[in-house]
Design an enzyme around this catalytic site. Structure first.
Site, PDB file in Angstrom:
ATOM      1  N   ARG A 263       3.975   2.343  -2.667  1.00 28.50           N
ATOM      2  CA  ARG A 263       4.169   2.898  -4.001  1.00 28.50           C
ATOM      3  C   ARG A 263       4.386   1.795  -5.011  1.00 28.50           C
ATOM      4  O   ARG A 263       5.034   0.792  -4.711  1.00 28.50           O
ATOM      5  CB  ARG A 263       5.408   3.821  -4.030  1.00 28.50           C
TER       6      ARG A 263
ATOM      7  N   CYS B  80       0.855  -1.198   0.000  1.00 24.59           N
ATOM      8  CA  CYS B  80       0.000   0.000   0.000  1.00 24.59           C
ATOM      9  C   CYS B  80       0.889   1.245   0.000  1.00 24.59           C
ATOM     10  O   CYS B  80       0.458   2.310   0.455  1.00 24.59           O
ATOM     11  CB  CYS B  80      -0.908   0.020   1.225  1.00 24.59           C
TER      12      CYS B  80
ATOM     13  N   GLU C 240      -0.273   3.331 -13.264  1.00 21.11           N
ATOM     14  CA  GLU C 240      -1.622   3.661 -12.769  1.00 21.11           C
ATOM     15  C   GLU C 240      -2.267   4.682 -13.689  1.00 21.11           C
ATOM     16  O   GLU C 240      -1.574   5.651 -14.071  1.00 21.11           O
ATOM     17  CB  GLU C 240      -1.538   4.226 -11.348  1.00 21.11           C
TER      18      GLU C 240
ATOM     19  N   HIS D 269      -5.398   2.394  -5.651  1.00 22.01           N
ATOM     20  CA  HIS D 269      -4.657   3.446  -4.931  1.00 22.01           C
ATOM     21  C   HIS D 269      -5.581   4.275  -4.025  1.00 22.01           C
ATOM     22  O   HIS D 269      -5.725   5.482  -4.191  1.00 22.01           O
ATOM     23  CB  HIS D 269      -3.920   4.356  -5.931  1.00 22.01           C
TER      24      HIS D 269
HETATM   25  C1  MLT Z   1      -0.124   9.711  -0.894  1.00 19.69           C
HETATM   26  O1  MLT Z   1       1.029   9.724  -1.340  1.00 19.69           O
HETATM   27  O2  MLT Z   1      -0.562  10.606  -0.168  1.00 19.69           O
HETATM   28  C2  MLT Z   1      -1.048   8.576  -1.207  1.00 19.69           C
HETATM   29  O3  MLT Z   1      -0.426   7.602  -1.970  1.00 19.69           O
HETATM   30  C3  MLT Z   1      -2.364   9.008  -1.739  1.00 19.69           C
HETATM   31  C4  MLT Z   1      -2.375   9.638  -3.102  1.00 19.69           C
HETATM   32  O4  MLT Z   1      -1.405   9.685  -3.801  1.00 19.69           O
HETATM   33  O5  MLT Z   1      -3.433  10.106  -3.474  1.00 19.69           O
END
Ligand code: MLT
Length: 328
Positions: free
Chosen positions: A241, A239, A270, A289
């Site tokens: 990257r 969860c 993505e 994501h």
């Molecule tokens: C972040 O880096 O804050 C999370 O992966 C959420 C996102 O990228 O929207």
């Protein structure tokens, strides 16, 4: 007062916060072509999430007016922070706001892997009652390996310990005393973490050092059996990257059975292109994501980034400036 572009959406309360302070907020996605044509030269600030990419070419076209880039979230891999610093623009983020939400999603994915929740649900939708095929294992008594041991990993580790897991971590930047306080075993080499743990969860940044850190060779080291001899199989959750796991190697490991289940919230590309074989594998489940996608996290992200951006617009330094070491 400032003109602020918010290109990937933001919690309504945060928009109100900026507007009450007298700023004009323009809530609209800006296409890459327009950004390359210098669309940012009409703004004092831009607030993005992950959809808007701000590479060097775009930052160089932003003109003199842009004073701050806000990342409504943690990861700044969509922003060239060096180019921003060269242009004298601080990049600020909201690193603490989504911690709890990502912890909870990680634990959800881990439990879903071990009790086959997504697979069982897929079967039920086809009128199948696959009770015998859904025998799972408990978290209790298993070794959990956390790659990276920042705020999110520490939260996941504490919950895992409540479930009776033994927590191991690999984090070359972690002071040994933090691991000790958290009652976890700190590994000097990532390979020994893989040799020790049947369950791996990723919590590090994506960079050259962590690109494909989870690869075929390391997956091959995973033991498949818990310390008390239960053949629980190997399980991998990410969860953090995309790009930290070699997705080709992960698919091969699922196909061979070396990995019993995998759950990803983040991917090398993505949105994931249609027809991706990893997504189709029966022992895989994924989410698009959504680690920070809760009402609570988005409210906190919006509030934190609005305050950080306004601090810079007021001529102050925000404490979440990620490129302060690069600014002249
Ligand atoms: C972040 O880096 O804050 C999370 O992966 C959420 C996102 O990228 O929207």
């Amino acid at each position: 007062m400032a003109r602020i572009a918010v290109t990937d959406g933001m919690a309504p309360d945060a928009v109100v916060l900026l507007e009450r302070a007298g700023h004009e907020v323009v809530l609209d996605f800006i296409e890459e072509d327009a950004l390359l044509d210098g669309a940012l030269s009409d703004f004092d600030a831009i607030i993005v999430r992950s959809a808007t990419k701000l590479p060097q070419e775009i930052i160089e076209k932003s003109g003199d007016r842009l004073k701050v880039i806000g990342r409504a979230g943690v990861g700044v891999d969509n922003i060239d922070i060096h180019a921003a610093a060269q242009a004298g623009i601080p990049v600020v983020n909201a690193p603490r706001a989504s911690t709890q939400s990502v912890i909870e999603l990680t634990v959800g994915h881990l439990l879903s892997c071990l009790r086959h929740i997504p697979r069982a649900d897929r079967g039920m939708r086809q009128d199948k009652w696959e009770k015998k095929a859904m025998k799972g294992t408990e978290l209790s008594g298993k070794n959990l390996g956390l790659i990276g041991f920042g705020r999110i990993a520490q939260g996941v580790g504490s919950i895992a310990q409540l479930f009776g897991m033994e927590v191991h971590t690999y984090d070359p930047y972690l002071p040994a005393k933090v691991a000790k306080v958290q009652n976890t075993t700190l590994h000097k080499k990532v390979d020994t973490l893989f040799q020790t743990c049947t369950h791996i969860s990723i919590h590090c940044n994506f960079n050259d050092e962590t690109h494909h850190l989870v690869n075929a060779e390391r997956i091959a080291l995973m033991p498949g059996k818990s310390p008390d001899g239960i053949p629980c199989g190997n399980h991998i959750v990410n969860c953090a990257r995309g790009g930290i796991i070699d997705e080709v190697a992960l698919l091969e490991a699922l196909e061979s059975g070396k990995v019993a289940s995998a759950a990803l919230d983040v991917f090398e590309v993505e949105p994931v292109p249609a027809g991706n074989k990893l997504i189709q594998h029966p022992h895989f489940h994924g989410t698009p994501h959504i680690g920070a996608a809760t009402l609570e996290a988005q409210a906190r992200v919006g509030r934190d980034i609005a305050h950080a951006v306004m601090a810079v617009l007021d001529g102050k330094e925000a404490d979440t400036t990620v490129n302060s070491h690069l600014l002249k």
